[in-house]
Design a protein around this motif. Structure first.
Motif, mmCIF file in Angstrom:
data_model
loop_
_atom_site.group_PDB
_atom_site.id
_atom_site.type_symbol
_atom_site.label_atom_id
_atom_site.label_comp_id
_atom_site.label_asym_id
_atom_site.label_seq_id
_atom_site.Cartn_x
_atom_site.Cartn_y
_atom_site.Cartn_z
ATOM 1 N N TYR A 137 0.853 -1.192 0.000
ATOM 2 C CA TYR A 137 0.000 0.000 0.000
ATOM 3 C C TYR A 137 0.888 1.241 0.000
ATOM 4 N N HIS A 139 0.864 5.708 -0.912
ATOM 5 C CA HIS A 139 -0.094 6.806 -1.058
ATOM 6 C C HIS A 139 -0.115 7.330 -2.487
ATOM 7 N N SER A 140 -1.199 7.967 -2.842
ATOM 8 C CA SER A 140 -1.360 8.482 -4.198
ATOM 9 C C SER A 140 -0.232 9.462 -4.515
ATOM 10 N N GLY A 141 0.135 9.522 -5.774
ATOM 11 C CA GLY A 141 1.285 10.322 -6.161
ATOM 12 C C GLY A 141 2.523 9.466 -6.334
ATOM 13 N N HIS A 159 -2.852 1.917 -4.510
ATOM 14 C CA HIS A 159 -2.663 3.342 -4.265
ATOM 15 C C HIS A 159 -3.815 3.842 -3.403
ATOM 16 N N VAL A 160 -3.480 4.550 -2.349
ATOM 17 C CA VAL A 160 -4.515 5.060 -1.457
ATOM 18 C C VAL A 160 -4.325 6.565 -1.263
ATOM 19 N N ASP A 161 -5.417 7.247 -1.076
ATOM 20 C CA ASP A 161 -5.384 8.674 -0.766
ATOM 21 C C ASP A 161 -5.155 8.796 0.728
ATOM 22 N N LEU A 162 -3.907 8.729 1.109
ATOM 23 C CA LEU A 162 -3.556 8.686 2.524
ATOM 24 C C LEU A 162 -4.014 9.952 3.226
ATOM 25 N N PRO A 163 -4.818 9.845 4.272
ATOM 26 C CA PRO A 163 -5.280 11.031 4.999
ATOM 27 C C PRO A 163 -4.099 11.789 5.597
ATOM 28 N N ARG A 167 -6.787 16.813 6.954
ATOM 29 C CA ARG A 167 -8.050 16.076 7.022
ATOM 30 C C ARG A 167 -8.245 15.416 8.381
ATOM 31 N N GLU A 171 -7.561 10.165 11.117
ATOM 32 C CA GLU A 171 -7.760 9.332 9.931
ATOM 33 C C GLU A 171 -6.457 8.684 9.485
ATOM 34 N N TYR A 172 -5.378 9.421 9.551
ATOM 35 C CA TYR A 172 -4.066 8.892 9.179
ATOM 36 C C TYR A 172 -3.683 7.738 10.097
#
Length: 283
Positions: A137, A139-141, A159-163, A167, A171-172
């Motif tokens: 896993y 993060h995006s980018g 790919h995940v939109d890691l908080p 935000r 959440e992170y």
């Protein structure tokens, strides 16, 4: 260090202190033998961006000499020892800030959340995750050049939109807690907050000797520390050790907390001393 910081210094009233993160101190000096004439000689391995940071080092020293800054602090005791102009201000940890509801573990998951440069050892860690049957896993980018390499190797990547902080850090931390294992087996770190964050979130985190927690707890090093960072098999064995045995997983978390406590016990008095120096200048 660049011209932006010089501009900030000019705008600041009163004493200015610089907290300087640098990988210069991570350069390694070792001794080797020349097999031809049997002469012992020093061999130095510099960090990847040594040339850039050495120029910053010269600039910071000059700012201090010109009294444009009042003092320099560095996060590593190893770096502060040979520098007569810098003081040690260690990274500090506060687990009380981490209040969140843990998530359920994602089966066969391995998190590798870091910046994308050669020092982060991403390809080797990715091979280790694949060898252990884990989905990596990130993060995006994630850079396309890395993705192409992993595609060729057959590594399963999500790919995940890691908080991020804006935000809500809860959440992170929730996402970190959902991983079976997190990977931080890198070649260069200032301290690497990702390791204690993962431990506080209840997820074992593999790390290298570059991490500031290395060497503080023998069991933590044995379960999660990886010395041979260029060997994906060495990393894979540690992944298997903490994910296929629930007792090892629990021990990794508990020993990690002991290492964090040992680090904090040592670092807080040093930080207090550094802050006293700053207060004295500010009076």
């Amino acid at each position: 260090w660049d011209s932006r910081y010089d501009d900030i210094i000019e705008l600041c009233p009163g004493p200015v202190f610089s907290y300087w993160h640098s990988t210069i101190y991570q350069s390694e000096l070792s001794w080797g033998n020349n097999t031809e004439d049997d002469v012992t000689y020093p061999r130095i391995r510099f960090s990847d961006n040594f040339a850039v940071e050495f120029s910053q080092f010269i600039h910071v020293r000059q700012l201090l000499k010109e009294s444009k800054i009042s003092g320099v602090f560095v996060p590593s005791e190893k770096m502060s020892e040979p520098l007569d102009f810098a003081d040690h201000l260690p990274n500090l940890l506060d687990p009380n800030e981490m209040r969140f509801t843990p998530r359920r573990k994602i089966s066969n998951s391995a998190g590798c959340f870091c910046s994308y440069d050669p020092r982060k050892n991403i390809s080797t860690q990715s091979l280790a995750a694949m060898s252990s049957g884990k989905t990596l896993y990130v993060h995006s980018g994630f850079p396309p050049e890395y993705q192409k390499i992993l595609d060729c190797l057959g590594v399963s990547v999500r790919h995940v939109d890691l908080p991020l902080a804006h935000r809500g850090m809860d959440e992170y931390w929730q996402f970190l807690s959902s991983m079976e294992v997190n990977l931080q087996v890198t070649s260069s770190e200032s301290f690497n907050y990702a390791v204690p964050e993962s431990i506080f979130c209840g997820t074992p985190c593999l790390f290298s000797p570059a991490c500031g927690l290395y060497g503080l707890d023998e069991e933590f090093d044995r379960l999660c520390g990886v010395e041979d960072i260029d060997d994906p098999n060495a990393i894979s064995r540690k992944i298997n050790r903490v994910t296929r045995n629930s007792l090892n997983c629990e021990r990794a978390i508990e020993s990690g907390k002991r290492a964090i406590e040992a680090y904090s016990t040592k670092s807080i008095p040093i930080a207090d001393k550094a802050l006293q120096k700053i207060r004295a200048f500010s009076k």
